[in-house]
Design a protein around this motif. Sequence first.
Motif, mmCIF file in Angstrom:
data_model
loop_
_atom_site.group_PDB
_atom_site.id
_atom_site.type_symbol
_atom_site.label_atom_id
_atom_site.label_comp_id
_atom_site.label_asym_id
_atom_site.label_seq_id
_atom_site.Cartn_x
_atom_site.Cartn_y
_atom_site.Cartn_z
ATOM 1 N N CYS A 30 0.840 -1.198 0.000
ATOM 2 C CA CYS A 30 0.000 0.000 0.000
ATOM 3 C C CYS A 30 0.874 1.246 0.000
ATOM 4 C CB CYS A 30 -0.908 -0.023 1.223
ATOM 5 S SG CYS A 30 -1.935 -1.500 1.290
ATOM 6 N N LYS A 31 0.685 2.089 -0.982
ATOM 7 C CA LYS A 31 1.484 3.303 -1.108
ATOM 8 C C LYS A 31 0.562 4.511 -1.126
ATOM 9 C CE LYS A 31 5.198 1.151 -0.961
ATOM 10 N NZ LYS A 31 5.783 1.140 0.376
ATOM 11 N N SER A 32 0.825 5.431 -0.188
ATOM 12 C CA SER A 32 -0.049 6.586 -0.023
ATOM 13 C C SER A 32 0.458 7.837 -0.735
ATOM 14 C CB SER A 32 -0.221 6.884 1.468
ATOM 15 O OG SER A 32 1.032 7.118 2.065
ATOM 16 N N SER A 33 1.694 7.786 -1.252
ATOM 17 C CA SER A 33 2.230 8.965 -1.929
ATOM 18 C C SER A 33 3.422 8.572 -2.797
ATOM 19 C CB SER A 33 2.690 10.008 -0.907
ATOM 20 O OG SER A 33 3.826 9.525 -0.199
ATOM 21 N N ARG A 34 3.826 9.489 -3.644
ATOM 22 C CA ARG A 34 5.014 9.298 -4.481
ATOM 23 C C ARG A 34 6.229 9.034 -3.600
ATOM 24 N NH1 ARG A 34 6.916 11.380 -9.614
ATOM 25 N NH2 ARG A 34 4.845 12.249 -9.933
ATOM 26 N N ALA A 35 6.393 9.835 -2.548
ATOM 27 C CA ALA A 35 7.545 9.680 -1.650
ATOM 28 C C ALA A 35 7.531 8.318 -0.965
ATOM 29 C CB ALA A 35 7.558 10.793 -0.611
ATOM 30 N N ASP A 36 6.361 7.859 -0.566
ATOM 31 C CA ASP A 36 6.219 6.554 0.068
ATOM 32 C C ASP A 36 6.696 5.460 -0.892
ATOM 33 O OD1 ASP A 36 5.473 4.478 1.803
ATOM 34 O OD2 ASP A 36 3.339 4.648 1.320
ATOM 35 N N TYR A 37 6.289 5.535 -2.147
ATOM 36 C CA TYR A 37 6.711 4.546 -3.137
ATOM 37 C C TYR A 37 8.218 4.633 -3.395
ATOM 38 C CZ TYR A 37 7.600 2.366 -7.617
ATOM 39 O OH TYR A 37 8.143 1.607 -8.614
ATOM 40 N N GLN A 38 8.719 5.839 -3.588
ATOM 41 C CA GLN A 38 10.129 6.003 -3.939
ATOM 42 C C GLN A 38 11.077 5.623 -2.807
ATOM 43 O OE1 GLN A 38 9.903 10.047 -5.501
ATOM 44 N NE2 GLN A 38 9.883 9.242 -7.587
ATOM 45 N N SER A 39 10.587 5.608 -1.586
ATOM 46 C CA SER A 39 11.440 5.215 -0.454
ATOM 47 C C SER A 39 11.414 3.711 -0.199
ATOM 48 C CB SER A 39 11.005 5.963 0.809
ATOM 49 O OG SER A 39 9.726 5.529 1.222
ATOM 50 N N ASP A 40 10.583 2.966 -0.942
ATOM 51 C CA ASP A 40 10.472 1.517 -0.755
ATOM 52 C C ASP A 40 11.475 0.825 -1.667
ATOM 53 O OD1 ASP A 40 9.818 -1.164 -0.625
ATOM 54 O OD2 ASP A 40 7.664 -0.827 -0.696
ATOM 55 N N HIS A 41 12.558 0.333 -1.068
ATOM 56 C CA HIS A 41 13.594 -0.333 -1.852
ATOM 57 C C HIS A 41 13.560 -1.848 -1.675
ATOM 58 C CE1 HIS A 41 15.168 3.626 -2.658
ATOM 59 N NE2 HIS A 41 15.189 3.867 -1.364
ATOM 60 N N LYS A 42 12.551 -2.360 -0.963
ATOM 61 C CA LYS A 42 12.509 -3.785 -0.672
ATOM 62 C C LYS A 42 11.423 -4.538 -1.432
ATOM 63 C CE LYS A 42 14.300 -3.384 4.012
ATOM 64 N NZ LYS A 42 14.044 -3.669 5.417
#
Length: 152
Positions: A58-70
């Motif tokens: 679940c991604k609530s924002s662009r920043a949330d997605y871009q910080s997910d490296h796993k």
Amino acid sequence: MVHDDLVTFQPGQLLARGAARLLTSYGFVSVEELIPSRGLRVDLMALGPKGEIWIVECKSSRADYQSDHKWQGYLEWCDRFFWAVDEHFPTDLLPEETGLMIGDAYGAEIIRMGPEDKLAAARRKSMVQKLAITAARRLLFLRDPEAGADWG
């Protein structure tokens, strides 16, 4: 227990709630924040009526997605992988070879089905057991918070 006050939930938790509702309508059961392996924590893991295992991030924002490296490490723990985002999320950021759900706290819709990559039997058995144990422990803890004191 019914949560009438959704204000206390984080945006990703609200998306997980809506995705879980959708999955329930397809006969799935799900567990939030499940750890398939050390160092990994998926937002939602679901077990389907035929034993299939889906992971929903679940991604609530662009920043949330871009910080997910796993997230790519999650692929080896499921038969299908999905993103769950709200209607305002820039979906062009998400890889086209993954599934996509659009939703909110009250439900979701599958926009794109993720490709199926079936788990090996031993891994499937391990994940089904992990789902069951996690769900049972959480239910016990809701009914008897002191019972979970020894889980470490």
